[in-house]
Design a protein around this motif. Structure first.
Motif, PDB file in Angstrom:
ATOM      1  N   ASN A  32       0.817  -1.216   0.000  1.00  0.00           N
ATOM      2  CA  ASN A  32       0.000   0.000   0.000  1.00  0.00           C
ATOM      3  C   ASN A  32       0.853   1.270   0.000  1.00  0.00           C
ATOM      4  OD1 ASN A  32      -2.174  -1.671   0.173  1.00  0.00           O
ATOM      5  ND2 ASN A  32      -2.473  -1.395   2.368  1.00  0.00           N
ATOM      6  N   SER A  33       0.308   2.307  -0.583  1.00  0.00           N
ATOM      7  CA  SER A  33       0.991   3.609  -0.591  1.00  0.00           C
ATOM      8  C   SER A  33      -0.015   4.694  -0.937  1.00  0.00           C
ATOM      9  CB  SER A  33       2.104   3.611  -1.649  1.00  0.00           C
ATOM     10  OG  SER A  33       2.619   4.909  -1.819  1.00  0.00           O
ATOM     11  N   THR A  34       0.139   5.850  -0.314  1.00  0.00           N
ATOM     12  CA  THR A  34      -0.623   7.038  -0.727  1.00  0.00           C
ATOM     13  C   THR A  34       0.355   8.049  -1.321  1.00  0.00           C
ATOM     14  OG1 THR A  34      -2.292   6.714   0.982  1.00  0.00           O
ATOM     15  CG2 THR A  34      -2.118   8.933   0.056  1.00  0.00           C
ATOM     16  N   ARG A  35       1.261   8.570  -0.478  1.00  0.00           N
ATOM     17  CA  ARG A  35       2.179   9.640  -0.891  1.00  0.00           C
ATOM     18  C   ARG A  35       3.105   9.221  -2.026  1.00  0.00           C
ATOM     19  NH1 ARG A  35       0.567  10.355   3.993  1.00  0.00           N
ATOM     20  NH2 ARG A  35       0.800   8.121   3.979  1.00  0.00           N
ATOM     21  N   THR A  36       3.812   8.103  -1.851  1.00  0.00           N
ATOM     22  CA  THR A  36       4.859   7.740  -2.818  1.00  0.00           C
ATOM     23  C   THR A  36       4.255   7.461  -4.193  1.00  0.00           C
ATOM     24  OG1 THR A  36       5.974   6.750  -0.934  1.00  0.00           O
ATOM     25  CG2 THR A  36       6.882   6.252  -3.097  1.00  0.00           C
TER      26      THR A  36
ATOM     27  N   ARG B   7       7.450  -0.612  -5.487  1.00  0.00           N
ATOM     28  CA  ARG B   7       7.390  -0.812  -4.021  1.00  0.00           C
ATOM     29  C   ARG B   7       7.096  -2.279  -3.782  1.00  0.00           C
ATOM     30  NH1 ARG B   7       4.503   2.731   0.563  1.00  0.00           N
ATOM     31  NH2 ARG B   7       6.398   3.917   0.105  1.00  0.00           N
TER      32      ARG B   7
ATOM     33  N   HIS C  75      14.223   3.340   1.395  1.00  0.00           N
ATOM     34  CA  HIS C  75      13.195   4.166   0.740  1.00  0.00           C
ATOM     35  C   HIS C  75      13.925   5.434   0.267  1.00  0.00           C
ATOM     36  CE1 HIS C  75       9.529   5.976  -0.340  1.00  0.00           C
ATOM     37  NE2 HIS C  75       8.830   5.854   0.775  1.00  0.00           N
TER      38      HIS C  75
ATOM     39  N   GLN D 150      12.315   8.932  -0.335  1.00  0.00           N
ATOM     40  CA  GLN D 150      11.855   9.559   0.912  1.00  0.00           C
ATOM     41  C   GLN D 150      13.022  10.261   1.605  1.00  0.00           C
ATOM     42  OE1 GLN D 150       8.571   9.559   2.318  1.00  0.00           O
ATOM     43  NE2 GLN D 150       9.498  11.124   3.620  1.00  0.00           N
TER      44      GLN D 150
ATOM     45  N   PRO E 246       7.543  11.149   7.867  1.00  0.00           N
ATOM     46  CA  PRO E 246       7.381  10.711   6.466  1.00  0.00           C
ATOM     47  C   PRO E 246       5.929  10.389   6.104  1.00  0.00           C
ATOM     48  CG  PRO E 246       8.279   8.932   7.823  1.00  0.00           C
ATOM     49  CD  PRO E 246       8.228  10.146   8.700  1.00  0.00           C
ATOM     50  N   GLY E 247       5.057  10.231   7.127  1.00  0.00           N
ATOM     51  CA  GLY E 247       3.688   9.797   6.888  1.00  0.00           C
ATOM     52  C   GLY E 247       3.660   8.304   6.568  1.00  0.00           C
TER      53      GLY E 247
END
Ligand code: CP
Length: 308
Positions: free
Chosen positions: A56-60, A109, A137, A140, A264-265
């Motif tokens: 899962n990822s939102t930002r990246t 990812r 990462h 990031q 980093p969230g």
């Protein structure tokens, strides 16, 4: 024009200080571009990029996609959960099938440490590691250092503490490599159970007292507890973790100087950071997210210029 010393971005471990400064200089240009009314340049009209996410990822994920689109690249997105991986297809077969559609670059990812390194040895495309398990990462860490540079003028000589679950954090490892390359002083702080053995061999010091660590630092990078990577309990309760290693406004205001707060969230509000700290003027959390697009544009642009 200067070139990166690598063909893939697999980890900060493979970069040198010159690579980092080249990425930052290129990101400065793209940051100016994305603040224009027309936020797009035609640089990569001839490049196709696949974003393949097995975690899962939102930002990246969104940041890479936006960076690619701002550079005018063609973009395809692959999410393992809705793919033929579920029918037993291997990673190499999956990626080679995607590459046969004339794809030049893969952003991946993956939950397994080293997945990007493995892929780079078996397929013919530039690979960008968008997070591989508890390993690295790199984008990031680049956007984190870039945000420190933007806020404090330089990274060299700054005191940076990384607080929380260091053991399971790819953000911590990539940040340690990046910060040390640029001449920052780095401490890690957290429960002893969440600090990797021999972490000092990376040139960092360990502090288990959060108040001491915060009084020492210019920047505190607060990490979340990576429950998804834990199969045992590393501390008694979340409440006790928060009491010892969470940052709140009272603690922040009790310090002698105004430190910079990063994360980093995703944030777990009320666990490692309270809302009044996350949303305070000392927090640069959303600046980090904004800078992520410029940093990823820079990385993609520089790697694409090696392919071309
Ligand atoms: N910082 C970070 O990697 O966030 P995502 O997991 O949402 O991409």
């Amino acid at each position: 024009m200067s070139e990166l010393g690598v063909k893939h971005l697999l980890g900060i471990k493979y970069l040198n200080e010159k690579d980092i400064q080249l990425i930052f200089k290129t990101a400065d240009h793209f940051k100016e571009v994305i603040n224009r009314s027309i936020k797009k340049v035609p640089s990569l009209r001839d490049i196709t990029i696949a974003n393949i996410f097995f975690e899962n990822s939102t930002r990246t994920k969104l940041s890479f996609e936006l960076a690619e689109k701002r550079l005018s690249a063609d973009v395809i997105n692959f999410s393992a959960a809705q793919s033929s991986v579920k029918k037993g297809e291997t990673l190499i077969d999956t990626v080679n099938n995607i590459l046969s559609m004339k794809v030049d670059m893969v952003v991946m990812r993956h939950p397994n440490p080293g997945a990007g390194i493995f892929l780079s040895k078996h397929v013919d495309a530039a690979i960008i590691n968008a997070g591989d398990g508890a390993h690295e990462h790199p984008t990031q860490a680049l956007l984190d250092s870039y945000s420190i540079r933007e806020k404090l003028g330089d990274v060299a000589g700054k005191n940076v503490v990384i607080v929380g679950d260091i053991l399971h954090s790819r953000v911590a490892l990539s940040n340690i490599f990046a910060l040390k390359l640029q001449g920052a002083n780095v401490k890690v702080c957290g429960p002893k159970t969440l600090i990797p053995k021999h972490v000092e061999s990376l040139g960092v010091t360990v502090e288990t007292d959060l108040i001491k660590a915060l009084n020492w630092c210019d920047v505190a990078n607060m990490l979340r507890i990576q429950n998804e990577r834990m199969d045992i309990s590393y501390f008694p309760t979340t409440r006790e973790y928060t009491q010892q290693f969470g940052i709140n406004k009272k603690l922040l205001d009790s310090l002698d100087k105004e430190i910079v707060i990063m994360h980093p969230g995703p944030i777990n509000r009320g666990v490692e950071i309270t809302s009044d700290v996350a949303d305070s003027k000392q927090s640069i959390i959303l600046n980090q997210v904004e800078n992520g697009v410029a940093i990823r544009m820079a990385v993609i642009y520089l790697l694409a210029s090696i392919i071309k």
